[in-house]
Design an enzyme around this catalytic site. Structure first.
Site, PDB file in Angstrom:
ATOM      1  N   GLU A 198      32.694 -11.602  -0.034  1.00 46.00           N
ATOM      2  CA  GLU A 198      33.939 -10.937   0.358  1.00 46.00           C
ATOM      3  C   GLU A 198      33.801 -10.377   1.775  1.00 46.00           C
ATOM      4  O   GLU A 198      34.719 -10.527   2.609  1.00 46.00           O
ATOM      5  CB  GLU A 198      34.244  -9.809  -0.628  1.00 46.00           C
ATOM      6  CG  GLU A 198      35.424  -8.948  -0.247  1.00 46.00           C
ATOM      7  CD  GLU A 198      35.423  -7.622  -0.992  1.00 46.00           C
ATOM      8  OE1 GLU A 198      36.033  -6.673  -0.466  1.00 46.00           O
ATOM      9  OE2 GLU A 198      34.810  -7.528  -2.069  1.00 46.00           O
TER      10      GLU A 198
ATOM     11  N   ASP B 168      36.137 -11.717   4.834  1.00 44.67           N
ATOM     12  CA  ASP B 168      37.004 -10.814   5.585  1.00 44.67           C
ATOM     13  C   ASP B 168      36.845 -11.037   7.084  1.00 44.67           C
ATOM     14  O   ASP B 168      37.835 -11.105   7.836  1.00 44.67           O
ATOM     15  CB  ASP B 168      36.670  -9.372   5.218  1.00 44.67           C
ATOM     16  CG  ASP B 168      37.443  -8.359   6.043  1.00 44.67           C
ATOM     17  OD1 ASP B 168      38.681  -8.352   5.954  1.00 44.67           O
ATOM     18  OD2 ASP B 168      36.806  -7.587   6.780  1.00 44.67           O
TER      19      ASP B 168
ATOM     20  N   ASP C 251      40.348  -9.163  -2.806  1.00 41.63           N
ATOM     21  CA  ASP C 251      38.910  -9.202  -2.533  1.00 41.63           C
ATOM     22  C   ASP C 251      38.315 -10.558  -2.912  1.00 41.63           C
ATOM     23  O   ASP C 251      37.457 -11.103  -2.196  1.00 41.63           O
ATOM     24  CB  ASP C 251      38.197  -8.094  -3.312  1.00 41.63           C
ATOM     25  CG  ASP C 251      38.526  -6.707  -2.782  1.00 41.63           C
ATOM     26  OD1 ASP C 251      39.113  -6.604  -1.687  1.00 41.63           O
ATOM     27  OD2 ASP C 251      38.208  -5.718  -3.485  1.00 41.63           O
TER      28      ASP C 251
ATOM     29  N   GLU D 116      39.127 -13.233  -0.347  1.00 43.15           N
ATOM     30  CA  GLU D 116      38.224 -13.163   0.802  1.00 43.15           C
ATOM     31  C   GLU D 116      36.866 -13.765   0.460  1.00 43.15           C
ATOM     32  O   GLU D 116      36.257 -14.463   1.293  1.00 43.15           O
ATOM     33  CB  GLU D 116      38.060 -11.710   1.249  1.00 43.15           C
ATOM     34  CG  GLU D 116      39.305 -11.153   1.923  1.00 43.15           C
ATOM     35  CD  GLU D 116      39.148  -9.707   2.374  1.00 43.15           C
ATOM     36  OE1 GLU D 116      39.851  -9.313   3.320  1.00 43.15           O
ATOM     37  OE2 GLU D 116      38.312  -8.979   1.781  1.00 43.15           O
TER      38      GLU D 116
END
Length: 250
Positions: free
Chosen positions: A59, A63, A132, A135
């Site tokens: 994650e 991101d 989340d 990502e």
């Protein structure tokens, strides 16, 4: 009386291979299934299964990759915009609500591995968990196919949203966005004229925004702030349309 049976940790409703195939079609990368399984593993599931690896590292990576892909596109697509405006456009795309929407379109909830608590509280459809995990999936594609594959995936999943980011990003704060566009177009600082009507407990506010001695927007709201934001939005859209028309020679 026998003790109540505890609900077990949730299990995926769909095989991870199905998602791996979808991601390969959309990114061109051959996705490693064990790595993808980890991207779908929420920390609640990991905790209830002996502390196995979960998706937070992927994650974190995803991101950063998502931010880079979107920023790179916006930088090229809007060569004349200042950093502050570009940051708003990016925020319209890189946020939990947008990511959760994309995750639902992928039906990502059906692939999640969740613990008991998240299962019983509807974790498969929580914005925060879906965002989340999305990502983490982007991070997985990056690990499997590099930046080209991740870029292709992000544009495939979020291309329309990225294209609309100029409007969506401006909406984060219409008054600030209006001031930025008037500065870019050398039109000076917007001024607001606000009138109020009605008793103290039930007032209505009407705002008009003046730019270079021209009224370009008006708005009505239950508060002065709401009326000004609405007026700023109308003015921003008018100036954006004029600017776009001038750029295309229309």
């Amino acid at each position: 009386m026998s003790p109540a049976k505890r609900p077990r940790a949730d299990v995926p409703q769909r095989p991870v291979g199905d998602l791996a195939s979808i991601l390969q079609q959309r990114s061109g990368a051959v996705v490693d299934e064990p790595l993808l399984s980890r991207a779908l593993t929420h920390r609640s599931f990991a905790y209830e299964n002996g502390g196995i690896p979960h998706n937070e590292r992927q994650e974190f990576l995803g991101d950063a990759v998502l931010g880079l892909v979107v920023t790179d596109h916006l930088y090229d697509a809007h060569p004349d915009l200042p950093e502050g405006q570009l940051a708003k456009f990016r925020a319209a795309v890189v946020n939990s609500r947008a990511l959760a929407k994309v995750a639902r379109e992928l039906e990502l909830g059906g692939f999640l591995m969740l613990g008991r608590g998240e299962t019983t509280t509807g974790g498969r459809d929580k914005d925060s968990i879906l965002a989340d995990t999305m990502e983490a999936v982007i991070g997985t594609v990056y690990l499997c196919g590099g930046l080209p594959a991740a870029t292709k995936l992000v544009h495939d999943l979020m291309g329309d949203l990225i294209q609309q980011s100029a409007l969506l990003g401006a909406g984060l704060d219409w008054k600030t966005s209006l001031q930025e566009i008037t500065s870019t177009l050398a039109l000076g600082v917007p001024s607001y004229q606000v009138e109020e009507d009605g008793p103290d407990h039930d007032k209505t506010f009407t705002a008009r925004v003046m730019i270079a001695e021209e009224q370009l927007g008006s708005g009505v709201g239950r508060s002065k702030k709401a009326a000004e934001q609405q007026a700023a939005e109308a003015a921003w859209r008018e100036l954006k349309a004029r600017s776009d028309a001038a750029a295309t020679g229309a």
